[in-house]
Design a protein around this motif. Sequence first.
Motif, PDB file in Angstrom:
ATOM      1  N   ASN A  40       0.833  -1.208   0.000  1.00  0.00           N
ATOM      2  CA  ASN A  40       0.000   0.000   0.000  1.00  0.00           C
ATOM      3  C   ASN A  40       0.863   1.252   0.000  1.00  0.00           C
ATOM      4  O   ASN A  40       0.568   2.227  -0.696  1.00  0.00           O
ATOM      5  N   TYR A  67       1.485   6.858  -6.660  1.00  0.00           N
ATOM      6  CA  TYR A  67       0.393   7.802  -6.943  1.00  0.00           C
ATOM      7  C   TYR A  67       0.875   9.244  -6.743  1.00  0.00           C
ATOM      8  O   TYR A  67       0.576  10.138  -7.563  1.00  0.00           O
ATOM      9  N   ARG A 118       2.230   1.801  -3.422  1.00  0.00           N
ATOM     10  CA  ARG A 118       1.196   2.379  -4.299  1.00  0.00           C
ATOM     11  C   ARG A 118       1.031   3.868  -4.028  1.00  0.00           C
ATOM     12  O   ARG A 118       0.937   4.671  -4.958  1.00  0.00           O
ATOM     13  N   GLN A 119       0.955   4.251  -2.738  1.00  0.00           N
ATOM     14  CA  GLN A 119       0.778   5.660  -2.392  1.00  0.00           C
ATOM     15  C   GLN A 119       1.931   6.515  -2.908  1.00  0.00           C
ATOM     16  O   GLN A 119       1.735   7.629  -3.395  1.00  0.00           O
TER      17      GLN A 119
END
Length: 518
Positions: free
Chosen positions: A289, A296, A292-293
């Motif tokens: 996670n 992004y 991914r952050q």
Amino acid sequence: MFKNHPKGLIGAALSNMGERFGFYIMMAILTLFISSKFGLATKPTGYIYGVFYASIYILALVGGLIADKTRNYKGTILFGIILMAVGYLIIAIPTPTPVPNMALYLVITCLGLSVIAFGNGLFKGNLQALVGQMYDNPKYEKMRDSGFQIFYMFINIGGFFAPWIAVGVRNWWLKANGFDYNATLPELCHEFIEKGSGITAVNLSKLQEYAQAATLNGSVSDLSSFCNQYLDVFNRGFQYAFMAAIVAMFISLLIFIINKAKFPDPAGAGKKKASVATIDKSEITMSANEIRQRIYALFAVFGVVIFFWFSFHQNGYSLTYFAKDYINLNIINLDLGFTAIKGAEIFQCINPFFVVFLTPIVMWYFGLLRKKGKEPSTPRKIGLGMGIAALGYVFMLLVSIALPDTATLPDMSADALDAMRLTPWVMVGLYFILTVAELFISPLGLSFVSKVAPPHLQGLMQGCWLAATAIGNLLVIIGGLLYNSVPLWMCWLVFVCACGLSMILMLAMVKWLERVAK
């Protein structure tokens, strides 16, 4: 300046300075070379310029993937330098002008540019990743932003001297053959060769006046002969300037080889267990996670800076044409005896000069704020930089309101053109503002990417930063289309809006980006 920084920083900075010196020799004259060599108008020249500039950065994705996959950043960088030298050689080989076969010689030129672009893709992003790896050591982490500012400053030392070399070599060759420089003559010569007696009376008058003034020995009796000879000499001067870029590549290669042992070596991690432990630990403790952050957040920043590069890189396209058409270039004439330094291309040295001059000031200011605990975060600095870039084009908008549109220039007499031209200080003022914006965005963007990118994707994420630059460069062609089709003030208004809206978007994301970067 290098105190408290990794030992390898100066070697990486000097190697990059040599490469950028060669690159900016080419970029200072590329659009005008293509126009004068092949007689192309602004629009097709812009297509070639935009695609080439974009491909440089898009291919950084390929270079990043290769280096991340092999973990051989140093070898990838070395091969990139060699490829760039080969590309410069292809476009530096003197060829006749007007070209006897348009398609063949244009393909050869584009082939050379393609080789340069691929070599640059292997070099640029991976050297930035290498610098970022130096600051992964906790000992240097707090100096990451200032490290990239130093690295960026050295890029621009090369960029400052490059236009002087490019212009000096071309004008030396002109003078050696009995001619003086005139930016308008190549276009008029191509028109006369193509149309002959069909050329307009206004342009014929300008051609006769400019040809006589540019002939240092004797007078012009045969316009056709003059046009062919002037074009050939003019463009051979450009190609000799490209040869100077080859020399710069070999200097960059030598510096890199000498300092190679000081750079991080992920490929040799097995021999350096401390490095392995650092990299493996960061990858193990970083959840899917979090990765991914981070990705992004990086892509959000990439999306915003596209519009800065779209605006900033007008310096090699619409702003160069603006300088050629609307600035009094006769004021800029440094006669060195064997050559003269004058021409619209010389404005390309103003931006790197200000980068070198202002970087220590910006570093001091941010260092002062850091000591007081008030230094803005990197994302906030980038947002402020977008606002400063918008102000630069507000300045251009105000300057251009009273100027005639580009469509009316061909019908104006030489005296009328001279009367409406502006002082060169207009370009100096613009590049000062854009340089301040650049120092808030480009080096700090590199720093942000190196800090936030997951360790196993460092080369790829640096490539993505450059790919965002590539998209901005593809959009550069819009500036040329606007420059030739709408009032000048309206052209600059587009860039005001692009940078202003990007600032608002960036500042709206600041708190999220700050959390991710912790």
